[in-house]
Design an enzyme around this catalytic site. Structure first.
Site, PDB file in Angstrom:
ATOM      1  N   TYR A 155       2.908  -1.842   1.662  1.00  0.00           N
ATOM      2  CA  TYR A 155       4.272  -2.112   1.214  1.00  0.00           C
ATOM      3  C   TYR A 155       5.058  -0.811   1.056  1.00  0.00           C
ATOM      4  O   TYR A 155       6.202  -0.702   1.534  1.00  0.00           O
ATOM      5  CB  TYR A 155       4.241  -2.874  -0.109  1.00  0.00           C
ATOM      6  CG  TYR A 155       5.594  -3.318  -0.590  1.00  0.00           C
ATOM      7  CD1 TYR A 155       6.263  -4.379   0.011  1.00  0.00           C
ATOM      8  CD2 TYR A 155       6.214  -2.690  -1.670  1.00  0.00           C
ATOM      9  CE1 TYR A 155       7.509  -4.799  -0.437  1.00  0.00           C
ATOM     10  CE2 TYR A 155       7.459  -3.097  -2.119  1.00  0.00           C
ATOM     11  CZ  TYR A 155       8.097  -4.157  -1.504  1.00  0.00           C
ATOM     12  OH  TYR A 155       9.339  -4.570  -1.942  1.00  0.00           O
ATOM     13  N   LYS A 159       8.486   0.317   3.082  1.00  0.00           N
ATOM     14  CA  LYS A 159       9.750   0.602   2.402  1.00  0.00           C
ATOM     15  C   LYS A 159      10.182   2.060   2.586  1.00  0.00           C
ATOM     16  O   LYS A 159      11.383   2.356   2.597  1.00  0.00           O
ATOM     17  CB  LYS A 159       9.654   0.224   0.929  1.00  0.00           C
ATOM     18  CG  LYS A 159       9.557  -1.284   0.705  1.00  0.00           C
ATOM     19  CD  LYS A 159      10.694  -2.039   1.369  1.00  0.00           C
ATOM     20  CE  LYS A 159      10.635  -3.526   1.123  1.00  0.00           C
ATOM     21  NZ  LYS A 159      11.771  -4.270   1.747  1.00  0.00           N
TER      22      LYS A 159
END
Length: 250
Positions: A155, A159
């Protein structure tokens, strides 16, 4: 943020916006906030019932599109638009796992949705904006695009990629009067995260990392999106607006 007067720099009258992941949570709040400010909003989600209730609450301002953002036909539909002033590139997912235990299916899922689809949706929207010579693209990032975190390697990677994409797009498209920014929220209370916060240990850990001492709400993110979408942010591009209560400042 008062956007009720016609002269307000936050008004979006006669603007057309597209919000992905608009059925629930942050995306839904963003669609509602932009509509309240006068924009005509294309709200995209996979669940028709969610879009129906959203559209009924804002008659004449919400156009529901039932679609999967990874579908090529959806991208073609965006490019067929005659005008698009605002994109809120919101869809994303996460599946926390220890780094050494990340399954390839998880890796592919998160990369495909958080990076590949975000890139392609932004590209399709930008092609419309290039033809009209203006636009504002807001990529939904995360505070995890600025820091690292345990069990969130994939993740965080995606990002951080969104932050790099935002900056590169901003530099390239600035000459065409297309602004590109990201919004980077902390943990926000949504239907998806609410059960997580019912775990006292998790709730306390999150609160202890936020200097402001409370969990973010969807309207906190939607207000940041409105600012970046509006004329009030006319000289803001290539930036990340952190809505994190100070998490990344520590």
């Amino acid at each position: 943020m008062n956007d009720d007067t016609p002269s307000s720099p936050f008004r979006l009258d006669k603007k057309r916006a597209l919000v992905t992941g608009a059925g629930k949570g942050i995306g839904r709040a963003c669609a509602q906030r932009l509509a309240k400010s006068g924009a005509n909003v294309i709200a995209v989600a996979r669940t028709e019932a969610d879009l129906e209730t959203l559209a009924s609450a804002h008659p004449g301002l919400i156009e529901p599109w039932v679609a999967d953002v990874t579908d090529e036909k959806f991208l073609q539909r965006i490019e067929s638009l005659e005008r698009l002033d605002i994109l809120v590139n919101n869809v994303g997912t996460n599946k926390p796992q220890p780094f050494t235990e990340v399954e390839r299916e998880t890796l592919d899922l998160i990369l495909n949705l958080n990076v590949r689809s975000a890139f392609l949706v932004a590209q399709a929207a930008a092609r419309v904006m290039v033809k009209q010579g203006s636009g504002s693209i807001i990529n939904m990032g995360s505070q995890m695009g600025h820091v690292g975190a345990k069990n969130r390697a994939v993740y965080c990677m995606t990002k951080h990629a969104i932050e790099g994409l935002t900056k590169a797009m901003a530099v390239e498209l600035a000459v065409l009067d297309i602004r590109v920014n990201s919004v980077a929220p902390t943990f926000i209370e949504t239907p998806l995260t609410k059960p997580m916060f019912e775990n006292p240990e998790f709730h306390q850990d999150v609160i202890s990392r936020i200097p402001m001492g409370h969990i973010g709400q969807v309207d906190d993110v939607a207000n940041a999106v409105l600012f970046l979408a509006s004329p009030a942010a006319n000289m803001v591009t290539g930036d990340s607006l952190k809505v994190d209560g100070g998490w990344t400042a520590v």
